[in-house]
Design an enzyme around this catalytic site. Structure first.
Site, PDB file in Angstrom:
ATOM      1  N   ARG A 174      -8.651  -7.489   0.463  1.00 62.47           N
ATOM      2  CA  ARG A 174      -8.065  -6.477   1.435  1.00 62.47           C
ATOM      3  C   ARG A 174      -7.951  -7.209   2.861  1.00 62.47           C
ATOM      4  NH1 ARG A 174     -11.973  -2.813  -0.202  1.00 62.47           N
ATOM      5  NH2 ARG A 174     -13.155  -2.974   1.636  1.00 62.47           N
ATOM      6  N   TYR A 225      -1.656  -8.816  -3.604  1.00 62.87           N
ATOM      7  CA  TYR A 225      -2.823  -8.531  -4.282  1.00 62.87           C
ATOM      8  C   TYR A 225      -3.847  -7.257  -4.010  1.00 62.87           C
ATOM      9  CZ  TYR A 225      -7.606  -9.684  -6.316  1.00 62.87           C
ATOM     10  OH  TYR A 225      -8.751  -9.516  -6.707  1.00 62.87           O
ATOM     11  N   LYS A 238      -5.740   2.361  -1.981  1.00 65.33           N
ATOM     12  CA  LYS A 238      -6.526   2.687  -0.891  1.00 65.33           C
ATOM     13  C   LYS A 238      -5.315   3.180   0.126  1.00 65.33           C
ATOM     14  CE  LYS A 238     -10.089   0.822  -2.197  1.00 65.33           C
ATOM     15  NZ  LYS A 238     -11.245   1.538  -3.094  1.00 65.33           N
ATOM     16  N   HIS A 298     -13.588   8.121  -0.840  1.00 68.70           N
ATOM     17  CA  HIS A 298     -14.028   6.834  -1.454  1.00 68.70           C
ATOM     18  C   HIS A 298     -15.101   7.040  -2.449  1.00 68.70           C
ATOM     19  CE1 HIS A 298     -14.808   2.237  -1.046  1.00 68.70           C
ATOM     20  NE2 HIS A 298     -14.244   2.368  -2.371  1.00 68.70           N
ATOM     21  N   SER A 352     -17.195  -0.586  -1.459  1.00 71.99           N
ATOM     22  CA  SER A 352     -16.931  -1.657  -2.739  1.00 71.99           C
ATOM     23  C   SER A 352     -18.031  -2.599  -2.967  1.00 71.99           C
ATOM     24  CB  SER A 352     -15.434  -2.295  -2.216  1.00 71.99           C
ATOM     25  OG  SER A 352     -14.450  -1.579  -2.212  1.00 71.99           O
ATOM     26  N   CYS A 406     -20.735  -2.263  -4.552  1.00 79.50           N
ATOM     27  CA  CYS A 406     -22.158  -1.741  -4.269  1.00 79.50           C
ATOM     28  C   CYS A 406     -22.697  -0.899  -5.696  1.00 79.50           C
ATOM     29  CB  CYS A 406     -22.328  -0.821  -3.086  1.00 79.50           C
ATOM     30  SG  CYS A 406     -22.320  -2.013  -1.646  1.00 79.50           S
ATOM     31  N   ASP A 465     -13.833   5.207  -8.407  1.00 83.86           N
ATOM     32  CA  ASP A 465     -13.500   4.760  -7.111  1.00 83.86           C
ATOM     33  C   ASP A 465     -12.917   5.849  -6.062  1.00 83.86           C
ATOM     34  OD1 ASP A 465     -13.471   2.566  -5.264  1.00 83.86           O
ATOM     35  OD2 ASP A 465     -11.437   2.548  -5.552  1.00 83.86           O
ATOM     36  N   ARG A 507     -11.136  -9.528 -10.156  1.00 87.17           N
ATOM     37  CA  ARG A 507     -11.017  -7.996 -10.570  1.00 87.17           C
ATOM     38  C   ARG A 507     -10.447  -7.956 -12.026  1.00 87.17           C
ATOM     39  NH1 ARG A 507     -12.151  -3.867  -6.851  1.00 87.17           N
ATOM     40  NH2 ARG A 507     -12.485  -4.981  -4.823  1.00 87.17           N
TER      41      ARG A 507
END
Length: 639
Positions: free
Chosen positions: A103, A252, A261, A281, A303, A305, A328, A423
């Site tokens: 990101r 990406y 997002k 989130h 993210s 975690c 998510d 990913r």
């Protein structure tokens, strides 16, 4: 066939000042797949005006079918974007341009007429970190500098998709335009595409507009033909009052899969504020105790975690069962009875690969090895994949190629085989423990909300907020080590309120007021804070985590039922030692150290939070949150 001649001062033209493009010679573009006449007038208008700007060779209306998927895969193989992973069923490997791997928060903007609608006013001389604002004029200039003819020679794919179960009152429709077949195939996994969405658009023609292009560098030189992008000019723009997302230059992740997002959180949160619900989130899981009683919990972690690991946890406590609704995003709204209900608006998992292993997340590993796109992981000579954490799968004869396409060995390479933000993109329905109600249009009832992050020192394993307002304060003051999902380097402790810092669609102070207002809309759930990552003086984790986190959830659901198993502390309610289940654990747990509330640490924590609120939120901080901070400081002072 559709004409690309622009009408006089259409909505997009008025916003972007596209008027000068009307001087371009009129021409027709072929719709090579799909029936554009089935789309509502506003959608046709959006496509026509975007096509006039971007100049694609042709237009493909996506239907989400298996046949279409095979066509996209064929294009991507021919382009060199994908290579087959022959060890698995219908799995593929993509390697991006090394400049396009995460990101780009610094290049992500919200556009409103008034800056204060987007971000709080930071203290003079301090750089704001709670989002980036761009003026309408500057957004117009950014679009006009990048998008003209950016799709020349390419196909514009039109992706009508649903965020959430099609037809649910909690769901929303989007239409993404893109020149990337990789995005089409990924959106097919991550969202609901197909005939059902087209029929829904016929009933309700409201949708979020999403325009995306991988871009074309100003000098016309595509550095990596298998992964076209324009990293120097990448920008992601949101216009909340028009439900519009515009993304350029990156192919990406959340930069290009605009349902993720951009829609689910940034635009979603602004819609949620207008309509009186929450777009967060958060993972959603269902946990059933040995008595057969089931509770649903939502949890917000930054993210990388542990969201996916918790959402797919295999409990170690006998008789407990965890089922996954989502890993998510959670959209939550009160029903007519005042019960907070949640859906997972996504249709797939876009999970961080490194660290996901048979030992840490066997459910994820049982989910991802069919019908999956892996991006920026390592590959092995037997046709499979490799990333850090899969060392036990390597045998001497197998050769590893890293995410850059170079030979790799553990002995000779200091760099990881997989990019830290590599990913897997995989269908949620393949998860062996997917919850039976995960697509229930009514959503699942939420009994608790968890906040948490990576805190190596000072923060206990779990504590309960004293009230809804205190819980909102706990969310607002979240701090965590930075992760590889964004551009940040090193393990610096960052403020990440609600795990939403990069994703707020509007002023964080207004967001806090909206959260506080939820208490007046229905029965609010209890709020908890968790920290799986506390370390001892020896630098080792004090808590084993993973499946043992079921012991934390056990205490949480008992507290949901108001069991007397908590004691008051200055920061919130902590488990009574005798009430926290450690039976069957093979690791010795230092409970006193794990739950210790150290006065010096928390005085520093209070000072850091106070400074953050003063510098970043200022006059936009609700009085209720300022008062909770004051009360916390008073309680710590008395220790």
């Amino acid at each position: 066939m559709i004409s690309t001649v622009l009408r006089t001062r259409t909505r997009l033209e008025a916003f972007y000042s596209f008027g000068h493009y009307a001087k371009l010679s009129a021409r027709c573009l072929s719709v090579t797949h799909g029936d554009i006449e089935r789309l509502p007038a506003e959608a046709k208008k959006f496509i026509e005006e975007s096509a006039s700007l971007c100049k694609p060779e042709n237009i493909h209306i996506c239907d989400g079918s298996v046949k279409e998927s095979k066509h996209m895969i064929g294009l991507l193989l021919k382009q060199g974007t994908l290579s087959p992973l022959t060890k698995y069923e219908n799995c593929w490997l993509a390697r991006t341009n090394p400049a396009d791997v995460a990101r780009v928060e610094s290049k992500t903007f919200i556009c409103t007429n008034n800056k204060e609608d987007t971000i709080p006013t930071p203290k003079t001389g301090i750089k704001g970190t709670l989002g980036n604002w761009i003026s309408p004029n500057d957004m117009e200039a950014a679009v006009n500098e990048r998008f003209p003819s950016c799709m020349q020679g390419r196909t514009m794919y039109v992706i009508p998709y649903s965020m959430g179960p099609i037809g649910s009152s909690l769901s929303k429709i989007g239409i993404q335009l893109t020149d990337s077949p990789y995005v089409v195939e990924s959106m097919r996994i991550m969202t609901r595409m197909g005939e059902g969405v087209m029929k829904q658009l016929e009933k309700d023609n409201t949708f979020v507009q999403c325009l995306h292009s991988v871009g074309r560098p100003a000098d016309g030189r595509i550095e990596m033909p298998s992964w076209p992008c324009d990293p120097e000019r990448t920008i992601i723009l949101h216009k909340p009052d028009q439900n519009m997302i515009v993304s350029y230059g990156s192919g990406y992740g959340g930069n290009s899969l605009l349902g993720k997002k951009c829609f689910a959180l940034r635009i979603g949160s602004t819609i949620a504020k207008r309509e009186g619900w929450l777009a967060e989130h958060m993972l959603i899981l269902g946990i059933t105790n040995p008595k057969g009683e089931k509770k649903y919990i939502a949890a917000a972690f930054p993210s990388a975690c542990g969201k996916t690991n918790l959402a797919m946890m295999t409990p170690t406590l006998p008789g407990y069962k965890v089922e996954c609704v989502g890993d998510d995003i959670a959209w939550m709204k009160f029903d007519s009875n005042g019960q907070l209900r949640a859906i997972n608006p996504e249709n797939g998992f876009f999970g961080v690969a490194p660290g996901t292993t048979i030992e840490t997340n066997p459910i994820a590993m049982a989910t991802i090895f069919r019908n999956t796109i892996f991006t920026n992981v390592g590959s092995v000579s037997d046709g499979g994949v490799y990333w850090e954490g899969m060392e036990s799968s390597l045998v001497p004869a197998i050769k590893v190629t890293d995410w850059l396409g170079k030979p790799w060995t553990r002995v000779r390479n200091e760099n990881p085989a997989a990019h830290p933000n590599s990913r897997f993109c995989t269908p949620a329905k393949q998860c062996p423990i997917i919850d039976p109600a995960w697509e229930d249009p009514e959503g699942v009832p939420i009994s608790a909300i968890l906040f948490g992050g990576r805190r190596p020192t000072g923060v206990p394993l779990v504590y309960e907020a004293n009230s809804w307002t205190h819980g909102v304060f706990v969310g607002s003051s979240m701090r965590s080590e930075a992760t590889a999902a964004a551009e940040h380097k090193g393990k610096v402790i960052m403020h990440d309120p609600f795990a939403m810092r990069p994703f707020f669609g509007y002023n964080f102070g207004h967001y806090l007021k909206h959260w506080l207002s939820m208490e007046n809309r229905g029965t609010v759930p209890k709020i908890f804070h968790v920290n799986w990552f506390r370390k001892g003086n020896d630098g080792k984790f004090l808590w084993p985590g993973f499946g043992e986190n079921s012991r934390v959830l056990d205490w949480i659901i008992r507290r949901i039922d108001n069991e007397d198993c908590a004691i008051d502390s200055p920061i919130g309610k902590l488990p009574k030692n005798e009430a926290f289940r450690l039976d069957g654990l093979h690791t010795q747990i230092k409970l006193n150290e794990l739950f210790k509330v150290d006065r010096d640490f928390w005085l520093e924590e209070v000072a850091a939070i106070e400074k953050y609120f003063e510098e970043q939120v200022g006059g936009d901080l609700p009085n209720e949150i300022a008062n909770e901070l004051k009360l916390l400081k008073q309680r710590i002072d008395k220790m």
